[in-house]
Structures are given as C-alpha cells and as structure tokens.
Design a protein around this motif. Sequence first.
Motif, PDB file in Angstrom:
ATOM      1  N   ALA A 119       0.823  -1.228   0.000  1.00 47.01           N
ATOM      2  CA  ALA A 119       0.000   0.000   0.000  1.00 47.01           C
ATOM      3  C   ALA A 119       0.849   1.268   0.000  1.00 47.01           C
ATOM      4  O   ALA A 119       0.593   2.176  -0.798  1.00 47.01           O
ATOM      5  CB  ALA A 119      -0.991  -0.025   1.162  1.00 47.01           C
ATOM      6  N   PRO A 120       1.903   1.368   0.849  1.00 52.68           N
ATOM      7  CA  PRO A 120       2.726   2.591   0.798  1.00 52.68           C
ATOM      8  C   PRO A 120       3.408   2.797  -0.557  1.00 52.68           C
ATOM      9  O   PRO A 120       3.860   3.885  -0.861  1.00 52.68           O
ATOM     10  CB  PRO A 120       3.777   2.363   1.900  1.00 52.68           C
ATOM     11  CG  PRO A 120       3.191   1.344   2.803  1.00 52.68           C
ATOM     12  CD  PRO A 120       2.337   0.465   1.940  1.00 52.68           C
ATOM     13  N   ARG A 121       3.501   1.750  -1.373  1.00 56.13           N
ATOM     14  CA  ARG A 121       4.121   1.857  -2.690  1.00 56.13           C
ATOM     15  C   ARG A 121       3.075   1.984  -3.799  1.00 56.13           C
ATOM     16  O   ARG A 121       3.375   1.807  -4.968  1.00 56.13           O
ATOM     17  CB  ARG A 121       5.044   0.656  -2.923  1.00 56.13           C
ATOM     18  CG  ARG A 121       6.323   0.773  -2.100  1.00 56.13           C
ATOM     19  CD  ARG A 121       7.049  -0.533  -1.936  1.00 56.13           C
ATOM     20  NE  ARG A 121       8.282  -0.346  -1.155  1.00 56.13           N
ATOM     21  CZ  ARG A 121       8.311  -0.230   0.183  1.00 56.13           C
ATOM     22  NH1 ARG A 121       7.193  -0.311   0.882  1.00 56.13           N
ATOM     23  NH2 ARG A 121       9.454  -0.016   0.809  1.00 56.13           N
ATOM     24  N   GLY A 122       1.839   2.260  -3.392  1.00 54.28           N
ATOM     25  CA  GLY A 122       0.809   2.566  -4.393  1.00 54.28           C
ATOM     26  C   GLY A 122       0.070   1.362  -4.940  1.00 54.28           C
ATOM     27  O   GLY A 122      -0.712   1.480  -5.885  1.00 54.28           O
ATOM     28  N   ILE A 123       0.324   0.177  -4.359  1.00 53.08           N
ATOM     29  CA  ILE A 123      -0.437  -1.011  -4.779  1.00 53.08           C
ATOM     30  C   ILE A 123      -1.575  -1.203  -3.779  1.00 53.08           C
ATOM     31  O   ILE A 123      -1.341  -1.398  -2.587  1.00 53.08           O
ATOM     32  CB  ILE A 123       0.476  -2.255  -4.855  1.00 53.08           C
ATOM     33  CG1 ILE A 123       1.539  -2.048  -5.947  1.00 53.08           C
ATOM     34  CG2 ILE A 123      -0.355  -3.512  -5.130  1.00 53.08           C
ATOM     35  CD1 ILE A 123       2.644  -3.088  -5.951  1.00 53.08           C
ATOM     36  N   GLU A 124      -2.793  -1.091  -4.270  1.00 49.88           N
ATOM     37  CA  GLU A 124      -3.948  -1.137  -3.382  1.00 49.88           C
ATOM     38  C   GLU A 124      -4.346  -2.572  -3.054  1.00 49.88           C
ATOM     39  O   GLU A 124      -3.997  -3.508  -3.769  1.00 49.88           O
ATOM     40  CB  GLU A 124      -5.136  -0.420  -4.044  1.00 49.88           C
ATOM     41  CG  GLU A 124      -4.862   1.054  -4.309  1.00 49.88           C
ATOM     42  CD  GLU A 124      -5.997   1.709  -5.087  1.00 49.88           C
ATOM     43  OE1 GLU A 124      -7.171   1.299  -4.907  1.00 49.88           O
ATOM     44  OE2 GLU A 124      -5.706   2.625  -5.861  1.00 49.88           O
ATOM     45  N   PHE A 125      -5.104  -2.712  -1.969  1.00 48.71           N
ATOM     46  CA  PHE A 125      -5.655  -4.024  -1.658  1.00 48.71           C
ATOM     47  C   PHE A 125      -7.041  -3.839  -1.073  1.00 48.71           C
ATOM     48  O   PHE A 125      -7.372  -2.774  -0.558  1.00 48.71           O
ATOM     49  CB  PHE A 125      -4.750  -4.795  -0.674  1.00 48.71           C
ATOM     50  CG  PHE A 125      -4.750  -4.245   0.722  1.00 48.71           C
ATOM     51  CD1 PHE A 125      -3.967  -3.146   1.058  1.00 48.71           C
ATOM     52  CD2 PHE A 125      -5.549  -4.816   1.703  1.00 48.71           C
ATOM     53  CE1 PHE A 125      -3.970  -2.631   2.343  1.00 48.71           C
ATOM     54  CE2 PHE A 125      -5.555  -4.309   3.002  1.00 48.71           C
ATOM     55  CZ  PHE A 125      -4.767  -3.215   3.321  1.00 48.71           C
ATOM     56  N   ALA A 126      -7.852  -4.872  -1.194  1.00 48.45           N
ATOM     57  CA  ALA A 126      -9.157  -4.901  -0.540  1.00 48.45           C
ATOM     58  C   ALA A 126      -9.325  -6.291   0.036  1.00 48.45           C
ATOM     59  O   ALA A 126      -8.804  -7.275  -0.507  1.00 48.45           O
ATOM     60  CB  ALA A 126     -10.273  -4.574  -1.534  1.00 48.45           C
ATOM     61  N   ILE A 127     -10.034  -6.347   1.154  1.00 50.55           N
ATOM     62  CA  ILE A 127     -10.206  -7.614   1.865  1.00 50.55           C
ATOM     63  C   ILE A 127     -11.626  -8.106   1.623  1.00 50.55           C
ATOM     64  O   ILE A 127     -12.580  -7.333   1.728  1.00 50.55           O
ATOM     65  CB  ILE A 127      -9.936  -7.399   3.369  1.00 50.55           C
ATOM     66  CG1 ILE A 127      -8.486  -6.924   3.556  1.00 50.55           C
ATOM     67  CG2 ILE A 127     -10.193  -8.673   4.160  1.00 50.55           C
ATOM     68  CD1 ILE A 127      -8.161  -6.429   4.944  1.00 50.55           C
ATOM     69  N   TYR A 128     -11.758  -9.392   1.265  1.00 50.69           N
ATOM     70  CA  TYR A 128     -13.082  -9.922   0.972  1.00 50.69           C
ATOM     71  C   TYR A 128     -13.411 -11.119   1.854  1.00 50.69           C
ATOM     72  O   TYR A 128     -12.512 -11.759   2.432  1.00 50.69           O
ATOM     73  CB  TYR A 128     -13.207 -10.282  -0.524  1.00 50.69           C
ATOM     74  CG  TYR A 128     -12.374 -11.461  -0.974  1.00 50.69           C
ATOM     75  CD1 TYR A 128     -11.059 -11.299  -1.417  1.00 50.69           C
ATOM     76  CD2 TYR A 128     -12.907 -12.757  -0.974  1.00 50.69           C
ATOM     77  CE1 TYR A 128     -10.302 -12.383  -1.827  1.00 50.69           C
ATOM     78  CE2 TYR A 128     -12.143 -13.851  -1.387  1.00 50.69           C
ATOM     79  CZ  TYR A 128     -10.843 -13.653  -1.813  1.00 50.69           C
ATOM     80  OH  TYR A 128     -10.097 -14.734  -2.211  1.00 50.69           O
ATOM     81  N   ASP A 129     -14.697 -11.410   1.943  1.00 52.62           N
ATOM     82  CA  ASP A 129     -15.184 -12.557   2.707  1.00 52.62           C
ATOM     83  C   ASP A 129     -14.750 -13.834   1.984  1.00 52.62           C
ATOM     84  O   ASP A 129     -15.088 -14.015   0.811  1.00 52.62           O
ATOM     85  CB  ASP A 129     -16.718 -12.483   2.798  1.00 52.62           C
ATOM     86  CG  ASP A 129     -17.296 -13.583   3.690  1.00 52.62           C
ATOM     87  OD1 ASP A 129     -16.665 -14.653   3.820  1.00 52.62           O
ATOM     88  OD2 ASP A 129     -18.388 -13.364   4.231  1.00 52.62           O
ATOM     89  N   PRO A 130     -14.028 -14.738   2.651  1.00 54.87           N
ATOM     90  CA  PRO A 130     -13.560 -15.947   1.961  1.00 54.87           C
ATOM     91  C   PRO A 130     -14.708 -16.786   1.413  1.00 54.87           C
ATOM     92  O   PRO A 130     -14.498 -17.583   0.481  1.00 54.87           O
ATOM     93  CB  PRO A 130     -12.792 -16.712   3.055  1.00 54.87           C
ATOM     94  CG  PRO A 130     -13.294 -16.156   4.349  1.00 54.87           C
ATOM     95  CD  PRO A 130     -13.610 -14.721   4.070  1.00 54.87           C
ATOM     96  N   LEU A 131     -15.902 -16.621   1.972  1.00 57.84           N
ATOM     97  CA  LEU A 131     -17.054 -17.403   1.508  1.00 57.84           C
ATOM     98  C   LEU A 131     -17.854 -16.657   0.431  1.00 57.84           C
ATOM     99  O   LEU A 131     -18.991 -17.012   0.130  1.00 57.84           O
ATOM    100  CB  LEU A 131     -17.960 -17.754   2.691  1.00 57.84           C
ATOM    101  CG  LEU A 131     -17.289 -18.638   3.769  1.00 57.84           C
ATOM    102  CD1 LEU A 131     -18.209 -18.833   4.960  1.00 57.84           C
ATOM    103  CD2 LEU A 131     -16.866 -19.983   3.185  1.00 57.84           C
ATOM    104  N   ILE A 132     -17.248 -15.634  -0.161  1.00 57.00           N
ATOM    105  CA  ILE A 132     -17.961 -14.784  -1.134  1.00 57.00           C
ATOM    106  C   ILE A 132     -18.401 -15.570  -2.379  1.00 57.00           C
ATOM    107  O   ILE A 132     -19.396 -15.228  -3.015  1.00 57.00           O
ATOM    108  CB  ILE A 132     -17.063 -13.581  -1.525  1.00 57.00           C
ATOM    109  CG1 ILE A 132     -17.873 -12.479  -2.189  1.00 57.00           C
ATOM    110  CG2 ILE A 132     -15.907 -14.022  -2.428  1.00 57.00           C
ATOM    111  CD1 ILE A 132     -17.122 -11.156  -2.302  1.00 57.00           C
TER     112      ILE A 132
END
Length: 388
Positions: A119-132
């Motif tokens: 993230a500090p290097r500009g690569i974003e992330f999002a967290i999802y429900d493993p059962l999605i």
Amino acid sequence: MHDLTRCVQHPAVSHEGFASLAVPTYRASTIVYDDPQSFARRAERGLDGYTYGLHGTPTTRTLEAQLTDLHGGVRTVLVPSGQAAVAVTMLAVLLPGQKVLIPDTVYPPVRRLCEDYLAPRGIEFAIYDPLIGDGIAGIIDSKTHLIWMESPGSGTMEVQDVPAIAAIARAKGVLTGCDNTWASPLLFKPLAHGADFAVEALTKYVGGHSDLLLGSITVKDLSLRKALKDVLRMLGIGVSPDEAALALRGIETMGVRMAHAGRVAKDFAERLQASPVVSRVLHPALPSCPGHEMWKRDFAGSSAVFSIVVKPEFKDRVYPAMAALRVFAIGASWGGTHSLIAPMNVESDRSVRPWDASESLLRISIGLEEPGELWADLASFLAAIAAT
Ligand SMILES: *Cc1c(COP(=O)(O)O)cnc(C)c1O
C-alpha cells in the motif's frame, strides 16, 4: 601439479555404476564454461539453463520439476519461504495503481505485506469474505489485477469456492493465486481448478520435519514463470540446494505422513465436538465447517491441521491449562512430525468476518506420535481447562 593447485582442483572420479536413489546436493555459485564464446552467450541458455548458482542447480530444479508434476503445471520456482512465495507472486504481477483482493482469513503476514509494504508503494488491496463465492464479481473493479485465495483459511478454516472465483476472474482478465499449504498438491490442485499461481509453504508438509524453510510457486503459463524469475533475479533471491535436498527427502514420505496424521486429526476433531469446554470444532471435513461443501467437492482428503474454539466462560483458563501438555508442543509452524498447539489471536486479523473476542481459538497440528498418547494429552489439557 603443485600441491596448492592440487588442493583447489578436485580429481574427476568415475560415476559409472553409481546409481543412487537420493538426489545429489549440487552446491554452486560459479558455473564454468567450456570456452569464452559460451560464457559470453550464457544468457542464451534461458531460464531452464544453468548460468549462476543463484538461478538454479540440478538439485533445486529436481524439486521444482517434482512439484510441477504434482500440480499439473508447466514450471515451478523455489523461494526461501512460504511468505516469500506469496510476496514474490504479488511483486511479479502488481504495479502501482493496481489492486489485489485478499481473503479476510489470509495468512496474517500477507495482510501485513499488503498494509505495510504494498500500500505505501501505491499497490492497493481490498479484503473480501472468503465465503464470497461468485459474489467476487461484485468487487472486481478496473484496478483489480490479482485475486488471492487461501483455502482453507488460516486458523478459522473456511473453505473457498476456488473454481467459481477463478472462473469469474479469468473472464474479467484478472489473475488468481491460491495458497495451498494446508492441502499440499496431494489433496488439492489449484491450477486444475482454474488458478494461475499455486503457492506452497514447503516448510510445512513437504519438509515435514520442522527443520527447513522453503516456498514454491507453480504456474501453467511460461510468461508468468518469467515474471517470477525476473523478480528473483533483480532482488537477488535464490534458495540453497541443501534446503532443496531436505525437501526432496521429505516429499518422499509426505503421502504416508499426511494420510496417517490426517486420519488421526479427523478422528480427534469428531471426538472433540463432545467436549464440554469446546463450543466449535473447525475442520473442513465436518459438515459444520463453513465451506464444507466445497471441501467435499474439490479436495481429495484432509490434512492434519484444524482448530477448536473454547467457550467464553473458559477463556481465562486456556493459557494456564497449557502447562498440562506433555506431548503437544506450543508453536506455530505446523506440518512436522511433532504435534503442535497454538492459541491464535483471531480478532486482530479479521475485518470482514468479525471474530467474537470472547472466544478463544486453538489451532492444532497432529504429528506422528502414538495417537492414544496424543489423545490422553489433549484430554488432560481440556480437563485442566474445565477445572476451576
Ligand atoms: C506457514 C504458512 C505460510 C508461510 O510459510 P513460511 O515458510 O513459514 O514463510 C504461508 N501460508 C500458509 C497458509 C502457511 O501456513
């Protein structure tokens, strides 16, 4: 020849008739060439040739080829740890402005990698429900370039719908990777279920003896192998042939070790459901485990890691009761011959599927000790929790 020169130059001996079942450990930094022309053109040997010890030896290539066959891929690259396997994969495919989706149940150091390094290097992330499951389609946006999976999830054991997520990702041009450490390629093959990267912490079941650290990434596309090797070359990352040799020894017995420990673990998981101090047992083979249907559909069996949840009224008794353990050791890196138990702080690593902090999760890894003695050890631990 002078003695000093004789000390440096090893005599060639015959290999004739020496047919060993063990893979030799070839150590090398320097690779030597027959003539200056082949030295000058060494880059032409390509990624499957030998140019420098850091980039591969016959020992590391043997382990890579064995993992490639087990996964049904085209190439495998070895890295120094399971965490490195996840990190190198992400660094190989993600650029600033792009996004990776990670499951809430991901191995916690991977969450840290996303939060504190990418993230500090500009690569974003999002967290999802493993059962999605196929709901993943709703959270893929134009920045999403990689979907990470880990099935079952660390600690809480949710089994993911890998084929559904991989198929949707592929249709949208998004890459997928799966941390397959719990299952090993013997029980689940992520590439056959649509993933682009199958990652293993060889530290666990392949090594099998708690004495080495190694990771692997298997792909079914040569261009992805090149992207991975580019990262390794530029960051100067390689693995020791000694570690690879230990893994080559460990992998020979992985099947019987996992089958035995997996059987004992499943038996214990079933019996632990009746314990008065346990509120839930989290094991993919139990119908109560979230994602059990996916496990039944996609996996060839279960390994020997599962968790129990201790009822809130006994939470404060867990740490003191661990003094009663005589056979189980307290520790994290499972997959070895010794049985382990590890209290896990789940709530600090969940943001999408909240974890009730009043519950206490213990992760158990079954090893190769005599099952009756192991069960007696667990029973006296649970009795110590119940005693007030
Ligand atoms: C242990 C583990 C890792 C990390 O492996 P190391 O070799 O210890 O870095 C990654 N993923 C999972 C699921 C693990 O259990």
